[in-house]
Write a protein that holds these residues in place. Structure first.
Motif, short mmCIF file in Angstrom:
data_model
loop_
_atom_site.label_atom_id
_atom_site.label_comp_id
_atom_site.label_asym_id
_atom_site.label_seq_id
_atom_site.Cartn_x
_atom_site.Cartn_y
_atom_site.Cartn_z
N ILE A 89 39.40 32.49 28.11
CA ILE A 89 39.67 32.50 29.56
C ILE A 89 38.36 32.64 30.33
N VAL A 90 37.54 33.57 29.89
CA VAL A 90 36.28 33.82 30.60
C VAL A 90 35.40 32.57 30.57
N VAL A 91 35.28 31.96 29.41
CA VAL A 91 34.38 30.82 29.28
C VAL A 91 34.86 29.67 30.16
N VAL A 92 36.15 29.36 30.09
CA VAL A 92 36.67 28.25 30.89
C VAL A 92 36.47 28.53 32.38
N ALA A 93 36.83 29.74 32.77
CA ALA A 93 36.70 30.10 34.19
C ALA A 93 35.24 30.01 34.62
N ASN A 94 34.34 30.47 33.77
CA ASN A 94 32.93 30.44 34.13
C ASN A 94 32.43 29.03 34.33
N VAL A 95 32.78 28.14 33.41
CA VAL A 95 32.27 26.78 33.52
C VAL A 95 32.79 26.15 34.81
N VAL A 96 34.08 26.32 35.08
CA VAL A 96 34.67 25.67 36.25
C VAL A 96 34.15 26.31 37.55
N LEU A 97 34.30 27.62 37.64
CA LEU A 97 33.97 28.29 38.90
C LEU A 97 32.47 28.26 39.18
N LEU A 123 47.17 44.77 35.05
CA LEU A 123 46.79 45.76 34.04
C LEU A 123 47.35 45.32 32.69
N ASN A 124 46.61 45.69 31.65
CA ASN A 124 47.13 45.45 30.32
C ASN A 124 47.36 43.98 30.04
N SER A 125 46.67 43.09 30.74
CA SER A 125 46.86 41.66 30.48
C SER A 125 45.52 41.02 30.17
N TYR A 126 45.60 39.86 29.54
CA TYR A 126 44.37 39.14 29.19
C TYR A 126 43.61 38.75 30.45
N VAL A 127 44.34 38.25 31.44
CA VAL A 127 43.67 37.81 32.66
C VAL A 127 42.97 38.98 33.33
N GLY A 128 43.65 40.12 33.34
CA GLY A 128 43.05 41.32 33.93
C GLY A 128 41.74 41.67 33.25
N MET A 129 41.71 41.52 31.95
CA MET A 129 40.48 41.83 31.22
C MET A 129 39.39 40.82 31.53
N ALA A 130 39.80 39.57 31.75
CA ALA A 130 38.82 38.49 31.91
C ALA A 130 38.28 38.39 33.33
N LEU A 131 39.09 38.76 34.30
CA LEU A 131 38.77 38.44 35.69
C LEU A 131 37.39 38.91 36.17
N MET A 155 48.45 29.15 33.15
CA MET A 155 49.65 29.66 32.49
C MET A 155 49.57 31.15 32.20
N THR A 156 48.36 31.61 31.89
CA THR A 156 48.24 33.03 31.53
C THR A 156 48.25 33.94 32.75
N LEU A 157 48.20 33.34 33.93
CA LEU A 157 48.22 34.15 35.15
C LEU A 157 49.64 34.67 35.44
N ASN A 203 42.94 38.88 20.28
CA ASN A 203 42.81 39.32 21.67
C ASN A 203 41.43 38.99 22.22
N SER A 204 40.40 39.27 21.41
CA SER A 204 39.04 38.98 21.86
C SER A 204 38.87 37.50 22.13
N ILE A 205 39.43 36.68 21.26
CA ILE A 205 39.26 35.23 21.42
C ILE A 205 39.95 34.77 22.70
N ILE A 206 41.18 35.24 22.91
CA ILE A 206 41.90 34.82 24.12
C ILE A 206 41.10 35.18 25.37
N VAL A 207 40.66 36.42 25.43
CA VAL A 207 39.93 36.86 26.62
C VAL A 207 38.67 36.02 26.79
N SER A 208 37.95 35.80 25.69
CA SER A 208 36.71 35.04 25.79
C SER A 208 36.97 33.61 26.23
#
Lengths: 123, 321, 270, 415
Positions: C76-84, C131-139, D17-19, C69-74
């Motif tokens: 998402i966060v890392v990719v989003a950070n680099v792009v955004l 809620l309760n989703s990886y994206v929610g945790m990462a956003l 995809m995860t969205l 779970n930690s890896i998935i969230v991280s």
């Protein structure tokens, strides 16, 4: 294939290999067999001693089995799924031994106890 | 502060930086649309997770509200309570200021280290790595580790102090009114110092060596070179360090939560931990909101003060180049 | 500066490094030997070390699940950070009406502590059905202000003449981006990766409130959870600390070359 | 660089995809039960669920277990979002805040309707969760404070009689003090230390609803406690530690008496070999004073299935369900019939705890420190730091108590 040669691949590949090797080892040794021996205060094997097996985790301690020693004073538990346990032996008239703490590297590891459980001779 | 050589061809004219390098930038309006499109996702995230909540807090601070009751207008009730009756608020505010004032201690130490690893000695990368290594450590774990280092009976720190003959018996660092806050600050500095060091190192490395050489020719000694060249030129980096130091007084939340829970008394409560416990332990979200607003304004003022001291470089917080 | 002898510098740095490393040593030592909270003095060297505390922890909590779970969230966060952040950082190198206000807004946003935003942020996330989703945790961590400025600085440092020259040579734009801009901003990207990784890997309070399902817990939640169960069993607790720290440190040590250059050599020397 | 481009593209694709939209609708037939830091209590919980499903086969039961420091945060966020866990296990005065703000269901109608359940529950225990005349909670497991005696140290100090008054406790403590040894220690979280004040006749609030603790007697008592703390007769950890530290110190064997709640016994027994029913004595504080620290189940006002949740609460707190709770956590419950059965079980399986648990059902009319203040936590926060400062010699007793009085009165009249 040059792109494979970097520290990321080496590190994670190494970790993956280690995990694989460990799991193979676990599969080969997880029949849950505990072998040991009960001896009297003078060191002679004791037949018919009761050996109790207690499970211990961070949260609970509960009895998980009981067996008797054979004519050579040896006992065997099979099929346990524990990684932290205590052994206790006793026989009417020959005394009490243990509890002996046994910690294993994985659940159900096969183990041969080298030190026998020595009954203390009290009644 | 847009960098880069400004010898652009005439067709891209007034624009600076990377302007005009991406296709489709011929027209000003399309250009603007692209800029806002690029900014949009980040702005949306900050709007959702920062700005809207801040407004929510601001509105709430003038109301009586709890999760169980409809809102009711309260006027300045909460602000009055905070400013005139709540000693704990003043104490936590004071603690927060002390906590932030400790940032310069860490920054000075980090600057010393940065100056040392900025030399061409062997193994400087190893030192840099070691100094930065505490920053990635999970704050909850930092709290757990330091809690035991500070332990009265089996803590390493007390052991060393006793062995050195400085004290006779262990000090209950985290349970003592006098020692608890300094102890927490020490743990916090330990964690963040590597980050300061890296930021400062960035600034140091961006100073052209030719400046030092020129100064040396003019006969300036090391101290003079440091004061005349190094310090002025790393001002943006120092500013960033101060901002990180200010922010650190709320990222230290996890640390205090684990190590002391704000105690003894309110000795280690910072504004952020106090707000949190008022909201979630006492269920007074309205009052917590009022403190939040004051907290925000205070920090903003401090950040701009730091910016002024750094010479108005806020827009150019830079870590490279 | 090579006129000075090096040994005093080494001495000073070694002492300071040792002080920085002591907590690491202590946590590792304790995880191998346990700590009897009644014995004084504490032993400085590990006495009869064993790894059974790690075994205990392994079977006490679903470590792999938390790690996953930690890896998935991280990620998402890392990719989003680099792009955004790259996008926002680029936009900020341009002149446009409202630029000053935008920068001011970003800086003010840094001054809003996340802890006080929990309830409204939770409500909004709930409205979005995350809620309760990886994206929610990462956003909430998907874009970070410090990193935007890192990109801004990196883009500004690219000499424009370089790109103009390439364009005059007829190099297509996409190639300019990949051949010139990206390599020159590689250190900035590394910085983004590491910092956003650290922040998401260690994030605690937000996952705590939005995760309800035991299967979605991340490592910091597992650590806090574990702390309450074994408040007094230091060996196991420290073993878990080590298990939580090691993945983060491995990533850091592997990526630190780019990172340290990223932050220190600056984009100008790319 | 192509590698990097591919990596970025892949990353963006994963992100897209995860969205996916989040969890399903809240109207499914499900009740949620949140327990307080008893993750190991699984077998018993499964029994509750099995019994519940016999009555409501179409319902699912979701369980969440949270640590005490995180439970309120999680719960309140859920309340705001309109999805509160139906049943919550609460300790101390937490329920008061929720109840006073209308966040909990008044259980009186249920208790009146289901007489056969209510009759099983000890009324004195049940009244612990009474606020403004209504009941808001039912007892899950009970505990209150008592005095543990280190008999080895008493013997060494030549003390043969158990203390029968506050003065005797302090006199005995003084006799046992010396070197590494300290005579007396208490837990301090919530209001657990209050019996020391109650037995000296200090009241917290008077009939007028205002603070009543700032009296010359109280000042003298605080001075005395501070003085004894200074001399080491009372262990300093009493006023600083949470619970690991004091219990651990008692386990170390050099504290003569420990005023703590019942579960402390099994904790320090597991830490120290010397602890058994002979070496550690247990008695109620002289005068019978004690502070309860029981856990109860409360029902959220926002519950979508209150009837079903109530059925679950009844299962968990009476009969076989309560028995499972008692045996699973080594505690007594609110159900008196079950308690008898439990005592039989403990005599058989864990004889050492029997003397301790026996105290838990005595002197239930002498409970103190369980005042139904709507702002219990705020009052605690205002009062304890002042008292603590005085006890540790940071402040004079007079100043501390008048300061505390001012603050407490302010909270009592504040909305």
């Amino acid at each position: 294939m040059g792109w494979l040669k970097n520290r990321f691949v080496y590190t994670f590949g190494g970790i993956a290999l280690a995990i694989l090797a460990w799991n193979v080892w676990v599969v080969l040794n997880d029949d849950g067999i505990i072998r040991g021996e009960v001896v009297s205060a003078s060191g002679a094997p004791v037949e018919g001693a009761t050996v109790k097996l207690t499970e211990r985790t961070l949260l609970v301690a509960r009895p998980r089995g009981e067996t008797l020693t054979d004519a050579d004073g040896r006992f065997t538990f099979t099929g346990h799924d524990l990684h932290h346990l205590f052994l206790e032996a006793s026989k009417e008239g020959a005394g009490h031994a243990g509890p002996l703490e046994v910690r294993l590297y994985f659940k159900g590891e096969n183990v041969n106890l080298h030190t026998p459980l020595r009954l203390d001779g009290t009644t | 502060m847009a960098g880069g050589a400004d010898n652009a061809p005439a067709l891209e004219g007034r624009r600076r930086g990377l302007a005009g390098l991406i296709p489709g930038s011929r027209k000003r309006s399309r250009d603007l649309a692209l800029i806002w499109l690029f900014l949009a996702p980040s702005l949306a995230i900050f709007a959702i997770y920062r700005i809207v909540p801040l407004i929510w807090n601001a509105v709430l601070s003038f109301q009586f509200w709890s999760p169980y009751k409809p809102a009711e207008f309260a006027g300045l009730y909460h602000y009055e309570e905070m400013l005139f009756y709540d000693d704990a608020f003043w104490q936590t505010l004071w603690n927060t200021l002390i906590f932030m004032a400790s940032a310069p201690v860490g920054i000075v130490f980090a600057l010393a280290v940065a100056l040392l690893v900025d030399t061409n000695i062997r193994g400087r990368n190893v030192y840099r790595t070691i100094f930065f290594m505490s920053y990635p450590v999970m704050t909850v774990a930092v709290g757990i580790i330091w809690q035991w280092l500070f332990n009265e009976n089996v803590g390493l720190i007390n052991y060393v102090l006793i062995e050195l003959g400085i004290i006779d018996r262990g000090i209950p660092f985290l349970e003592s009114f006098d020692w608890a806050l300094p102890s927490v600050i020490l743990a916090s500095i330990w964690q963040v110092i590597g980050f300061y060091m890296i930021i400062l190192l960035t600034g140091l490395q961006s100073i052209p060596p030719s400046l030092y050489e020129a100064a040396a020719i003019d006969g300036a000694n090391a101290l003079q070179r440091f004061r005349r060249i190094t310090l002025p030129l790393i001002r943006p980096s120092l500013f960033l360090c101060f901002v990180v130091g200010i922010i650190n007084s709320f990222t230290a939340f996890d640390l205090i939560f684990v190590m002391t829970g704000g105690g003894p008394g309110h000795a280690t409560d910072l504004l952020i931990t106090y707000i949190y416990s008022i909201a979630f332990r006492l269920s007074k979200f309205d009052y917590a909101a009022a403190i939040t607003v004051v907290n925000f304004l205070l920090f903003l003022a401090l950040a701009f003060l730091a910016n002024r001291l750094a010479g108005g470089e806020a827009g150019a917080v830079k870590t490279g180049g | 500066m090579s006129r000075y002898p090096h040994w005093p510098i080494h001495l000073a740095l070694s002492i300071a490094s040792a002080a920085m490393l002591v907590p690491f040593y202590w946590v590792l030592k304790t995880s191998l030997t346990g700590e009897n909270i009644f014995t004084f003095p504490p032993s400085l060297l590990p006495e009869s070390p064993h790894i059974f505390y790690y075994v205990d922890v392994w079977y006490a909590i679903p470590f792999l699940r938390y790690l996953f779970n930690s890896i998935i969230v991280s990620v998402i966060v890392v990719v989003a950070n680099v792009v955004l952040n790259a996008m926002a950082g680029y936009a900020l190198t341009r002149d446009f009406p409202g630029k000053g206000a935008t920068i001011l807004l970003f800086l003010s946003c840094m001054m809003i502590p996340f802890q006080v935003t929990i309830i409204p942020a939770y409500l909004i996330t709930s409205e979005m059905g995350l809620l309760n989703s990886y994206v929610g945790m990462a956003l909430p961590l998907a874009s970070t202000i410090v990193c935007i400025f890192v990109f801004k600085a990196a883009f500004e440092a690219i000499p424009k003449s370089l790109i103009d020259a390439a364009r005059i040579d007829g190099v297509p734009d996409w190639m300019i981006v990949f051949r010139i801009i990206l390599p020159l901003t590689k250190p900035a990207i590394a910085t983004n990766v590491i910092l956003s990784f650290i922040w998401s890997w260690n994030s605690f309070l937000w996952p705590l409130v939005i995760v309800r399902d035991a299967q979605m817990q991340t490592l910091p939640l597992g650590l806090a959870r574990f702390l309450s169960v074994v408040e007094d069993t230091t060996g196991a607790l420290y073993a878990f600390c080590v298990m939580v720290l090691v993945p983060g440190l491995i990533i850091f040590l592997l990526a630190q070359k780019e990172f340290i250059t990223g932050l220190t050599s600056g984009a100008t020397k790319g | 660089m192509r590698k990097l481009a591919i990596a970025l593209a892949a990353g963006a694709a994963t992100l897209a995809m995860t969205l996916h939209p989040g969890s399903a609708s809240a109207q499914e037939k499900k009740i949620t039960v949140m327990t307080w830091n008893i993750p190991y209590f699984t077998e018993g919980f499964d029994k509750w669920v099995a019994a519940f499903k016999k009555v409501h086969p179409d319902f699912e039961v979701e369980r969440i277990d949270m640590k005490g420091t995180e439970l309120p945060t999680f719960y309140q966020t859920q309340v705001v979002a309109g999805t509160p866990p139906d049943i919550v296990d609460v300790q101390g005065g937490l329920w008061l805040q929720y109840a006073s703000q209308g966040g909990l269901k008044n259980l009186d109608p249920y208790l009146e309707r289901d007489k056969d359940y209510t009759d099983r529950i000890n009324p004195q225990i049940l009244d612990n969760w009474k606020y403004e005349g209504h009941h808001y909670g039912v007892p899950l497991y009970i505990s209150k404070t008592l005095l543990f005696l280190n008999r080895n140290m008493m013997k060494e100090a030549g003390i043969t009689e158990d203390p029968t008054s506050f003065d005797e406790i302090m006199a005995d403590a003084e006799k046992m003090t010396g070197g590494e040894n300290t005579g007396f220690m208490t837990l301090n979280f919530d209001w657990l230390y209050w019996p020391l004040f109650a037995m000296n006749g200090v009241e917290f609030v008077g009939d007028d609803g205002k603070a009543a603790f700032n009296t010359p007697e109280a000042v003298a008592l605080v001075k005395r406690l501070a003085d004894l703390t200074e001399k080491g007769v009372i262990n300093k950890i009493s006023w600083t530690g949470r619970w690991v530290e004091p219990n651990g110190a008692f386990a170390a064997g050099n504290v003569g008496m420990l005023h703590a709640h019942a579960p402390a016994f099994l904790w320090f027994k597991s830490k120290a070999d010397w602890v058994n029913d002979e070496s550690v004595g247990a008695m109620n504080m002289p005068g019978g004073w004690s502070t309860p620290n029981s856990h109860s189940l409360v029902l959220s006002e926002g519950s979508k299935w209150p009837e079903e949740a109530w059925d679950f609460m009844k299962i968990a707190t009476s009969g076989d369900g309560a028995y499972a709770m008692g045996t699973g956590t080594n505690n007594l419950t609110g159900d008196m019939q079950v308690n008898e059965k439990l005592m039989g079980y403990f005599k058989e399986n864990l004889p050492a705890v029997v003397p301790i648990l026996e105290t838990q059902l005595q002197d239930l009319d002498k409970l103190t420190g369980n005042w139904p203040f709507a702002q219990d936590a705020a009052i605690k926060d205002a009062f304890y730091p002042e008292l603590q400062a005085a006890l540790l010699g940071e402040k004079s007793a007079e100043d501390a108590l008048s300061e505390a009085e001012r603050k407490v009165n302010r909270i009592l009249q504040r909305r």
